[in-house]
Design an enzyme around this catalytic site. Sequence first.
Site, PDB file in Angstrom:
ATOM      1  N   ASP A   1       9.538   0.278  18.409  1.00 30.94           N
ATOM      2  CA  ASP A   1       9.453   1.614  19.030  1.00 30.94           C
ATOM      3  C   ASP A   1      10.827   2.123  19.470  1.00 30.94           C
ATOM      4  OD1 ASP A   1       6.867   2.554  18.991  1.00 30.94           O
ATOM      5  OD2 ASP A   1       6.317   1.722  20.948  1.00 30.94           O
TER       6      ASP A   1
ATOM      7  N   TYR B   1       6.860   0.158   8.765  1.00 32.12           N
ATOM      8  CA  TYR B   1       6.170   1.398   8.410  1.00 32.12           C
ATOM      9  C   TYR B   1       7.184   2.468   7.992  1.00 32.12           C
ATOM     10  CZ  TYR B   1       3.954   5.912   9.203  1.00 32.12           C
ATOM     11  OH  TYR B   1       3.533   7.201   9.076  1.00 32.12           O
TER      12      TYR B   1
ATOM     13  N   ASN C   1       0.818  -1.225   0.000  1.00 29.74           N
ATOM     14  CA  ASN C   1       0.000   0.000   0.000  1.00 29.74           C
ATOM     15  C   ASN C   1       0.845   1.265   0.000  1.00 29.74           C
ATOM     16  OD1 ASN C   1      -2.266  -1.532  -0.058  1.00 29.74           O
ATOM     17  ND2 ASN C   1      -2.687  -1.391   2.131  1.00 29.74           N
TER      18      ASN C   1
HETATM   19  N1  UDP Z   1       1.908   3.951  23.702  1.00 29.40           N
HETATM   20  C1  UDP Z   1       1.604   3.360  24.922  1.00 29.40           C
HETATM   21  N2  UDP Z   1       0.357   2.824  25.104  1.00 29.40           N
HETATM   22  C2  UDP Z   1      -0.603   2.861  24.130  1.00 29.40           C
HETATM   23  C3  UDP Z   1      -0.296   3.467  22.883  1.00 29.40           C
HETATM   24  C4  UDP Z   1       0.977   4.003  22.706  1.00 29.40           C
HETATM   25  O1  UDP Z   1       2.447   3.304  25.834  1.00 29.40           O
HETATM   26  O2  UDP Z   1      -1.710   2.335  24.351  1.00 29.40           O
HETATM   27  C5  UDP Z   1       3.247   4.541  23.493  1.00 29.40           C
HETATM   28  C6  UDP Z   1       3.996   3.970  22.317  1.00 29.40           C
HETATM   29  O3  UDP Z   1       4.758   2.839  22.678  1.00 29.40           O
HETATM   30  C7  UDP Z   1       4.881   5.166  21.902  1.00 29.40           C
HETATM   31  C8  UDP Z   1       4.039   6.382  22.286  1.00 29.40           C
HETATM   32  O4  UDP Z   1       3.060   5.910  23.213  1.00 29.40           O
HETATM   33  O5  UDP Z   1       6.053   5.186  22.662  1.00 29.40           O
HETATM   34  C9  UDP Z   1       3.341   7.012  21.104  1.00 29.40           C
HETATM   35  O6  UDP Z   1       2.696   5.982  20.390  1.00 29.40           O
HETATM   36  P1  UDP Z   1       1.650   6.256  19.230  1.00 29.40           P
HETATM   37  O7  UDP Z   1       1.114   4.926  18.800  1.00 29.40           O
HETATM   38  O8  UDP Z   1       0.671   7.285  19.684  1.00 29.40           O
HETATM   39  O9  UDP Z   1       2.493   6.942  18.079  1.00 29.40           O
HETATM   40  P2  UDP Z   1       3.820   6.448  17.277  1.00 29.40           P
HETATM   41  O10 UDP Z   1       4.976   6.959  18.089  1.00 29.40           O
HETATM   42  O11 UDP Z   1       3.745   4.983  17.126  1.00 29.40           O
HETATM   43  O12 UDP Z   1       3.696   7.161  15.975  1.00 29.40           O
END
Ligand code: UDP
Length: 329
Positions: A285, A141, A92
Site C-alpha cells: 500500500d 497487482y 490471469n
Molecule cells: N483499508 C483499511 N481497512 C480496510 C480496507 C482498506 O484501512 O478494511 C485501507 C487500505 O489500506 C487503503 C485504503 O483503505 O489504504 C483503500 O483500500 P481499498 O482496498 O479500498 O482500495 P485500494 O487502494 O487497495 O485499491
Amino acid sequence: MKNILVTGGAGYIGSHVAKKLAEAGFNVIVLDNLSKGHREAVLKGKLIVGDLADVDLLDRIMKEEGIEGVIHLAADSLVGESMEKPGKYYRNNVANGINLLEAMVNNGVEYIVFSSTAAVYGEPEEIPITESHPANPENTYGESKLFFEKILKRYDEIYNLRYVSLRYFNAAGADLSGQIGEAHDPETHLIPIVLEKALGVREKLYIFGADYPTKDGTCIRDYIHVEDLADAHILAIEALAAGLESRIYNLGNGEGYSVREVIEAAEEVTGKKIEAEIAGRRAGDPAVLVASSEKIKKELGWKPLYPDLKTIIESAWRWHKGGGFDGND
Ligand code: UDP
C-alpha cells in the site's frame, strides 16, 4: 450499432460499464467467468459465461458476435492477495489477457479499452499524479497491469491494435438507480467494509496503518464514483471507434481522503458511530495516491458528475442497505 465485448462485465465496475454502454446504443456482449461477478449484475446485453483461458471460446465470440471493439475489465484486482499469490495475478491478468489480444488480432478487431490502475505508479514522487509519472509498482497487482499496458503498446506497434488504458484510482459508490453496486466476497475494499460495519453485519473494522507520513497517519486515496468511471469507458470506446490513437488516461477526482476521513464521512452519511481499530500496514500500500485527470478532461471532455465523497458514500449506503445481490452469482 456496434458490437462491443465487455470482459468482466458481471463484476463491480464492468456491470456499470455494460449498462451505460447499452444505454449509449451499443450492442453489449459480456464475457465473465462469474468467479467474482454476479449474473444479476448483467442488466443489459448478452452474458456468456466463460474464461479468458479458453482460446477457442474467445475466437468463437469474436466471429459469431461480430465483435468490433473490446472493453477489457476481467482481472484479479486485490492488492493484498496479489502479494500472497503472485502467480495468479501474472496468469490471469497478463497471460490470459494475451489470449484476448490474439483473438482480436486474428479476427480483425481493432481497438480495446483496458482497465488499468493507479497501482502502476507505486509510491508517488509528486501529487497529483499525472500519466507521465514514472511507473514503479509496489505490488504484483499493479505490476501485472503495467505489464499488460506494455504488451498493448507492442500490439499497437506490430498489429495497429489501438488502445486506451484507463488507470483507475479508487472506484466507489453504486449505480444511482440502485440496481447494481459493489459486492465482493470476501469484501476487502474500504467503503463497503465501513458500511458493513455501520450496518452491523461486520464485527470489526481495521485501519491498515496509522503511521504513514500523512496528515492523520492513515493512507490517502482518490475515490471516484463508479458511474463517472463508467462514463469514461463510453467516451474512450467512442473515440477509438472514431480513430483515436492509443493513449493512457488517469481517472480520479483529484482530491485525496484519508482512511479516517472516509470513516468520518460514512458516520455522517449513516448517522451511526463507526468504531475502528488500528492494525498493521497492508503489504504493497503506498501512502498517498491522488490523480490528475486533466488529460482525459481535456482530450475526451470527461467530467466527473459525482465528485463529492459524501455523495459517493450515500450511493453505496443505499445499495448496501438494500441488501446487495443474493448469491455469489
Ligand atoms: N483499508 C483499511 N481497512 C480496510 C480496507 C482498506 O484501512 O478494511 C485501507 C487500505 O489500506 C487503503 C485504503 O483503505 O489504504 C483503500 O483500500 P481499498 O482496498 O479500498 O482500495 P485500494 O487502494 O487497495 O485499491
